[in-house]
Design an enzyme around this catalytic site. Structure first.
Site, PDB file in Angstrom:
ATOM      1  N   TYR A 467     -10.919 -15.676   9.791  1.00 44.21           N
ATOM      2  CA  TYR A 467     -12.033 -14.942   9.429  1.00 44.21           C
ATOM      3  C   TYR A 467     -12.869 -15.806   8.717  1.00 44.21           C
ATOM      4  O   TYR A 467     -13.755 -15.052   7.856  1.00 44.21           O
ATOM      5  CB  TYR A 467     -11.865 -13.605   8.798  1.00 44.21           C
ATOM      6  CG  TYR A 467     -10.812 -12.767   9.722  1.00 44.21           C
ATOM      7  CD1 TYR A 467     -11.031 -12.197  11.008  1.00 44.21           C
ATOM      8  CD2 TYR A 467      -9.384 -12.423   9.283  1.00 44.21           C
ATOM      9  CE1 TYR A 467     -10.018 -11.488  11.826  1.00 44.21           C
ATOM     10  CE2 TYR A 467      -8.411 -11.853  10.047  1.00 44.21           C
ATOM     11  CZ  TYR A 467      -8.870 -11.304  11.152  1.00 44.21           C
ATOM     12  OH  TYR A 467      -7.878 -10.549  12.059  1.00 44.21           O
ATOM     13  N   HIS A 468     -12.926 -16.943   8.364  1.00 43.54           N
ATOM     14  CA  HIS A 468     -13.724 -17.701   7.604  1.00 43.54           C
ATOM     15  C   HIS A 468     -14.541 -18.954   7.959  1.00 43.54           C
ATOM     16  O   HIS A 468     -14.306 -20.004   7.817  1.00 43.54           O
ATOM     17  CB  HIS A 468     -12.795 -18.263   6.294  1.00 43.54           C
ATOM     18  CG  HIS A 468     -12.034 -17.264   5.745  1.00 43.54           C
ATOM     19  ND1 HIS A 468     -10.706 -17.628   5.393  1.00 43.54           N
ATOM     20  CD2 HIS A 468     -12.134 -15.973   5.417  1.00 43.54           C
ATOM     21  CE1 HIS A 468      -9.976 -16.621   4.857  1.00 43.54           C
ATOM     22  NE2 HIS A 468     -10.899 -15.458   4.835  1.00 43.54           N
TER      23      HIS A 468
END
Length: 533
Positions: A467-468
């Site tokens: 999620y980055h």
């Protein structure tokens, strides 16, 4: 319909909230903040455990799906992003992590600007941070971004801490001094059991300022360019097309997927790609959309003899009990994200860890795995510094279409080798004395999957985003032809246009991106304010 402002900020996520609030320091500056999503009104956004409910699908989250991934036998990847006031800071896991000092110093080397180095950036982290526990040379208790320990931790999380210490890894009380090592509990942007988003920390305190206008449900379709200068934006709101003019600057803070999309829709990007989708090139910048990086992780899951984690806490009477405890006291399982402890392991040639191990005290398997739910533990091995690079491109010239994304997970052979090492280390954790007595059986990959080929196949079948996503409009020094931005974050070849979000990062740091992006935006605001005269 046309309107005039001094500054227009596109996107209200981690960076947008910081930038919009800081620009109000300029006397008389009129600031317009545009957000595609709605106001942050859902009760789930306030509850830390609500993250788990939202990340798989919610009206305040958009799910980006990748193209078929060549290194994953054609599997597609999904990457959720917040589309709401506060962006992903309103829907994320709220982990407060800064990364390695060496990574910021590397940014300074790549840009030739020491302001991006660790010592400078530490000042921005500390200025923003309001830490409930720490007050020292690395931490500040008084800033607006509230940071705290978890209000609740389950038995499995403590077993994980003990298992890592059994393997010789030190207990760490603070991962945010520039070199994260060892095992410990994480800190979160949580304030007395409630999420502290970028809206809470930076935007809400200035919402009544008459010089700030915030518009939600406002979808920006392009940046307007005239004679090499950004003069404003066109956006849609409530079925109407509007144009907003910026006398000073347009600042794009829409994230690693949407920021390059918006630049390309505006004619800023690789001429060949723009021609493919029928867009006239106004500024040739081949680096727009390139250099996509994201953490990725693979799981080991084992069932346990008894309930030691969070399985079943969101169902039936337990759910009612936990909800009541949260409402009355702001504590209990609802006050956590369901992941309490982590470890940084497997050092590279510099001695800094390459892998981060997350202890998830439940079955965290958002993949096609045939298994019955029950009590257990998932240990995710996340690669901190992947070598593969992907891209973001336009699907078409239609602003309503999500961009094409190619994260390229496991696209470099070293990334696959490291993930295999991570899986083996996860098994070492499960085989410690303190863990082994609680483990029933390993379910995935499964005790019969022992060879490197077996584990490689497991990685390709189960790898997922951390999620980055970052890097798609990266900054660089003069003469760096692949850089989209100057060291002071101006879009090359365009006056009056900057990018100040995660897409500016030349290299992904070994941390969740929530706190770093807010610190980056604070430095960006310093640059804008200093140059405003």
């Amino acid at each position: 319909m046309s309107e005039g402002w001094d500054y227009i900020v596109v996107g209200s996520g981690a960076a947008g909230c910081v930038i919009a609030s800081r620009l109000l320091e300029l006397e008389g500056a009129r600031v317009l903040l545009l957000e595609q999503g709605r106001r942050d009104i859902s009760p789930l956004l306030r509850m830390p455990a609500g993250f788990i409910k939202m990340i798989g699908g919610h009206r305040d989250v958009v799910i980006h799906e990748s193209i078929p991934q060549p290194a994953l036998d054609g599997r597609r990847q999904t990457v959720p992003q917040g589309v709401v006031l506060g962006g992903s800071t309103s829907v994320n896991a709220m982990v407060y992590m800064r990364g390695r000092s060496a990574e910021y110093d590397h940014w300074a080397e790549l840009t030739g600007d020491q302001g991006w180095g660790w010592q400078s950036m530490l000042g921005h982290f500390m200025k923003q941070e309001g830490n409930r526990r720490l007050n020292n040379a690395h931490h500040n208790p008084d800033g607006p971004l509230k940071v705290s320990d978890t209000n609740y931790a389950c038995d499995m999380s403590y077993l994980f801490l003990q298992a890592l210490q059994e393997l010789g890894h030190p207990y760490t009380h603070d991962f945010n001094v520039g070199r994260p090592i060892g095992v410990g509990f994480m800190q979160y942007t949580i304030d007395h059991g409630r999420r502290c988003s970028a809206v809470d920390a930076h935007l809400r305190p200035v919402l009544k300022n008459p010089n700030l206008t915030v518009r939600t449900g406002a979808s920006v379709t392009r940046v307007e360019l005239e004679s090499g200068r950004a003069t404003g934006v066109t956006y849609r709101q409530n079925g109407r097309v509007r144009t907003a003019h910026a006398d000073r600057e347009v600042i794009v803070t829409a994230g690693a997927f949407i920021t390059p999309k918006l630049l390309m829709l505006s004619g800023i990007g690789d001429p060949q790609h723009l021609a493919e989708v029928g867009i006239e090139t106004k500024v040739a910048l081949p680096g727009v959309g390139q250099n996509l990086q994201d953490h990725h992780e693979v799981p080991v899951f084992a069932t346990t003899h008894r309930q030691l984690g969070y399985f079943g806490e969101d169902r039936g009477l337990k759910m009612l009990k936990n909800g009541l405890q949260y409402i009355l006291f702001g504590s209990g399982p609802v006050s956590t994200i369901g992941v309490d402890a982590t470890a940084f392991v497997l050092p590279d040639e510099t001695g800094d860890p390459l892998m981060q191990m997350f202890c998830i005290p439940s079955a965290y398997l958002d993949r096609d795995v045939d298994m019955k739910p029950g009590p257990g533990v998932t240990i995710n091995a996340l690669l901190l510094r992947p070598k593969a690079r992907g891209w973001v491109k336009l699907r078409s010239d239609n602003p309503d279409d999500l961009p094409l994304i190619h994260p390229n997970f496991l696209g470099h052979p070293d990334d696959l080798d490291r993930e295999i090492e991570g899986l083996k280390f996860a098994r070492d954790i499960l085989n410690t004395k303190v863990m082994k007595r609680e483990i029933d059986q390993e379910v995935i990959p499964g005790p019969d999957r022992t060879t490197d080929d077996d584990l490689a196949e497991h990685c390709r079948r189960t790898v997922k985003t951390g999620y980055h996503p970052v890097g798609t409009c990266r900054m660089g020094a003069d003469g760096d032809e692949a850089a989209v931005l100057t060291p002071d974050l101006k879009v090359r070849g365009v006056e009056g246009l900057r990018v100040t979000d995660a897409s500016l990062m030349p290299v992904l740091m070994s941390a969740n991106t929530n706190a770093p992006v807010q610190a980056i935006a604070d430095r960006a605001a310093d640059l804008i304010v200093a140059q405003s005269g």
